[in-house]
Design a protein around this motif. Sequence first.
Motif, PDB file in Angstrom:
ATOM      1  N   GLU A   1       8.951   6.113  15.343  1.00 20.29           N
ATOM      2  CA  GLU A   1       8.185   6.591  14.200  1.00 20.29           C
ATOM      3  C   GLU A   1       6.827   5.906  14.191  1.00 20.29           C
ATOM      4  O   GLU A   1       6.665   4.823  14.775  1.00 20.29           O
ATOM      5  CB  GLU A   1       8.901   6.314  12.873  1.00 20.29           C
ATOM      6  N   THR A   2       5.856   6.532  13.533  1.00 20.67           N
ATOM      7  CA  THR A   2       4.534   5.952  13.383  1.00 20.67           C
ATOM      8  C   THR A   2       4.180   5.938  11.907  1.00 20.67           C
ATOM      9  O   THR A   2       4.231   6.978  11.233  1.00 20.67           O
ATOM     10  CB  THR A   2       3.476   6.752  14.153  1.00 20.67           C
ATOM     11  N   ALA A   3       3.835   4.764  11.391  1.00 20.24           N
ATOM     12  CA  ALA A   3       3.409   4.619   9.998  1.00 20.24           C
ATOM     13  C   ALA A   3       1.910   4.370   9.986  1.00 20.24           C
ATOM     14  O   ALA A   3       1.425   3.450  10.648  1.00 20.24           O
ATOM     15  CB  ALA A   3       4.147   3.465   9.323  1.00 20.24           C
ATOM     16  N   GLU A   4       1.183   5.198   9.244  1.00 23.45           N
ATOM     17  CA  GLU A   4      -0.275   5.060   9.183  1.00 23.45           C
ATOM     18  C   GLU A   4      -0.696   4.545   7.817  1.00 23.45           C
ATOM     19  O   GLU A   4      -0.324   5.089   6.781  1.00 23.45           O
ATOM     20  CB  GLU A   4      -0.954   6.406   9.431  1.00 23.45           C
ATOM     21  N   LEU A   5      -1.489   3.458   7.848  1.00 19.48           N
ATOM     22  CA  LEU A   5      -2.069   2.903   6.628  1.00 19.48           C
ATOM     23  C   LEU A   5      -3.502   3.403   6.534  1.00 19.48           C
ATOM     24  O   LEU A   5      -4.335   3.099   7.398  1.00 19.48           O
ATOM     25  CB  LEU A   5      -2.029   1.373   6.678  1.00 19.48           C
ATOM     26  N   HIS A   6      -3.772   4.202   5.504  1.00 18.92           N
ATOM     27  CA  HIS A   6      -5.096   4.830   5.382  1.00 18.92           C
ATOM     28  C   HIS A   6      -5.434   5.008   3.906  1.00 18.92           C
ATOM     29  O   HIS A   6      -4.645   5.576   3.145  1.00 18.92           O
ATOM     30  CB  HIS A   6      -5.100   6.189   6.091  1.00 18.92           C
ATOM     31  N   SER A   7      -6.598   4.510   3.505  1.00 16.84           N
ATOM     32  CA  SER A   7      -7.081   4.666   2.121  1.00 16.84           C
ATOM     33  C   SER A   7      -6.037   4.199   1.107  1.00 16.84           C
ATOM     34  O   SER A   7      -5.761   4.886   0.117  1.00 16.84           O
ATOM     35  CB  SER A   7      -7.468   6.125   1.856  1.00 16.84           C
ATOM     36  N   ALA A   8      -5.454   3.016   1.373  1.00 15.97           N
ATOM     37  CA  ALA A   8      -4.496   2.356   0.469  1.00 15.97           C
ATOM     38  C   ALA A   8      -3.187   3.119   0.332  1.00 15.97           C
ATOM     39  O   ALA A   8      -2.386   2.830  -0.558  1.00 15.97           O
ATOM     40  CB  ALA A   8      -5.111   2.120  -0.911  1.00 15.97           C
ATOM     41  N   SER A   9      -2.945   4.093   1.213  1.00  9.61           N
ATOM     42  CA  SER A   9      -1.695   4.846   1.202  1.00  9.61           C
ATOM     43  C   SER A   9      -0.976   4.652   2.531  1.00  9.61           C
ATOM     44  O   SER A   9      -1.605   4.351   3.551  1.00  9.61           O
ATOM     45  CB  SER A   9      -1.962   6.339   0.979  1.00  9.61           C
ATOM     46  N   LEU A  10       0.345   4.817   2.509  1.00  7.41           N
ATOM     47  CA  LEU A  10       1.163   4.660   3.707  1.00  7.41           C
ATOM     48  C   LEU A  10       1.930   5.953   3.942  1.00  7.41           C
ATOM     49  O   LEU A  10       2.592   6.464   3.039  1.00  7.41           O
ATOM     50  CB  LEU A  10       2.137   3.491   3.531  1.00  7.41           C
ATOM     51  N   ARG A  11       1.823   6.474   5.150  1.00 10.04           N
ATOM     52  CA  ARG A  11       2.492   7.729   5.483  1.00 10.04           C
ATOM     53  C   ARG A  11       3.197   7.601   6.825  1.00 10.04           C
ATOM     54  O   ARG A  11       2.648   7.014   7.766  1.00 10.04           O
ATOM     55  CB  ARG A  11       1.456   8.852   5.549  1.00 10.04           C
ATOM     56  N   LEU A  12       4.407   8.143   6.922  1.00  6.71           N
ATOM     57  CA  LEU A  12       5.186   8.050   8.155  1.00  6.71           C
ATOM     58  C   LEU A  12       5.219   9.389   8.884  1.00  6.71           C
ATOM     59  O   LEU A  12       5.351  10.447   8.252  1.00  6.71           O
ATOM     60  CB  LEU A  12       6.614   7.594   7.854  1.00  6.71           C
ATOM     61  N   PHE A  13       5.102   9.316  10.201  1.00 11.89           N
ATOM     62  CA  PHE A  13       5.157  10.474  11.083  1.00 11.89           C
ATOM     63  C   PHE A  13       6.296  10.264  12.075  1.00 11.89           C
ATOM     64  O   PHE A  13       6.553   9.135  12.509  1.00 11.89           O
ATOM     65  CB  PHE A  13       3.860  10.637  11.872  1.00 11.89           C
ATOM     66  N   GLY A  14       6.942  11.332  12.487  1.00 10.43           N
ATOM     67  CA  GLY A  14       7.969  11.241  13.513  1.00 10.43           C
ATOM     68  C   GLY A  14       7.340  11.095  14.882  1.00 10.43           C
ATOM     69  O   GLY A  14       6.321  11.723  15.189  1.00 10.43           O
ATOM     70  N   GLY A  15       7.914  10.251  15.736  1.00 12.08           N
ATOM     71  CA  GLY A  15       7.425  10.093  17.102  1.00 12.08           C
ATOM     72  C   GLY A  15       6.421   8.973  17.251  1.00 12.08           C
ATOM     73  O   GLY A  15       6.066   8.273  16.300  1.00 12.08           O
TER      74      GLY A  15
END
Length: 542
Positions: free
Chosen positions: A210-224
């Motif tokens: 999985e890939t977790a992206e920290l951007h503009s004070a938000s955290l979002r997870l992507f598969g792969g």
Amino acid sequence: MSLTQNPSIVLTDVTFTWPDGTVVLKDVDAAFNPGRTGLIGDNGSGKTTLLRLLYGELTPSSGTIHTSGHVGYLPQQLTLNTATTVADLLGIREQLDALRAIESGDAAPRHFDTLGDQWDIDTRARTALENIGLTAISLDRRIATLSGGETILTALAGLRLCGDDIVLLDEPTNNLDRAARHQLYEAITAWQGALIVVSHDVTLLDLMEETAELHSASLRLFGGGYTSYRQQLGQEQAAAEQALRTAQQRLQTEQKQRIEAQTRISRRQRYARSDHAKKRKPKMVMNQRVADAQVSASRLRSTHDADVADARRAVEELSGRVRDDAHIRIELPGTDVPARRRLAELSDDRGTRILIQGADRVALTGPNGIGKTRLLQRLVHDRRARHQSVHARRHTERVGYLPQRMDHLDDDATILETIRCAAPRTPPGEIRAGLARFLFRGDTIHRRVGDVSGGERFRIALAQLMLADPPNQLLVLDEPTNNLDLASIDQLISALTSYRGGILVVSHDEAFLARLKLSTWITLDADGLHLDRPPLPGTEEP
């Protein structure tokens, strides 16, 4: 990996704000699953801060973080703690001291309590080191005598030895040579438990589930892994940009229609007033006509204003979905070193001699621990080392050095003071403008160096090097891509390829070196210096 597994870490409505008001996380709800997760984000986005929150070193301003199991942490600035020993990195110092005390005849109960049933701790520790290629290293050896790569691998061995349920790694491939990186890749692929990795190493990030992206004070997870993340994000951004263009066109249309409607309204009102003035019809009829015109105009104006407002809101909302991320902009000073100007030379006792002159780009590679950093330090500080078969000598005083360890910076100085020391003749306004290109803006330039993140600390060191006055004629760079995000690496390469001075770089990032248009490639090993690739025409020693 099944997404139905119970998460290892759960963040609920988490907000974290620094005392100066900088927001790192804002109302974040997220869950990290067991397995491998890559944590990515631009420099300064707060990746290291998030790891420290997950580890428990920092406390959220609001919200909760729940972890299911013991958490181990490999920090980014690990190599700065030069007094730490190998045993400390392995996490066995207390048990090892207790074992040695017992073996020396000290039967105090506290030693037995500390040691527990770990009578084989010495053997297990040495086996753990051997498994990652570190043999014959004393457990009492200080990490100041280890290379950066050896330090990282030792700490990784310690994390495996402790058997933590959740492990956090902050830039683990920094300073690792090619062989060590592949050892790390194998270890991570076989890792048991939850693993969260901050890195700019694409090969490592593509090993993630999985890939977790920290951007503009938000955290979002992507598969792969990272490549999958880039594809998903690229598709989303393409769709968002198209939707934004459509919304902008609609706004232009609505604004044009409002202008046309306003013109018609004005014309009707003018005709109504004209008829009224000329008294072409009874007064009651004329007054009603004027009133009707005003009501019609108000209704039409209100309708078009609402349409324009709706269109504008759509543009503003979609603009927020299209990214315009800030990245460092590196502009090197206008140094123009003559082609035959000697800058430095490297030699060994076997007779190998390499001259760096003009705008040469020279790469120095070799395995971890062979002495590359020590050689650069001797060159920069113009030191003569005894009992060394490899020698370095510089022929210019204007040498800019970017060390592998960022411990050369004064923690008590502000960012602005640090740069002013390197450029005392540069006006304050120009220094501020230069710092802005490295993403230090406003009051952030007054922050203490000791209070910034590892990535920010690296940017300070890079700014100190690039903004120096007078400009450097030779840049000596020790692992310069450490802690840089991928976009910043692109900026660094662009700046270095246009720089007209000499460059000597140590790096294990082969993709970075391949893009640097090297003139000379040197390998350092136990026998001395080896010229692996011949210099380009025109760079030979005169």
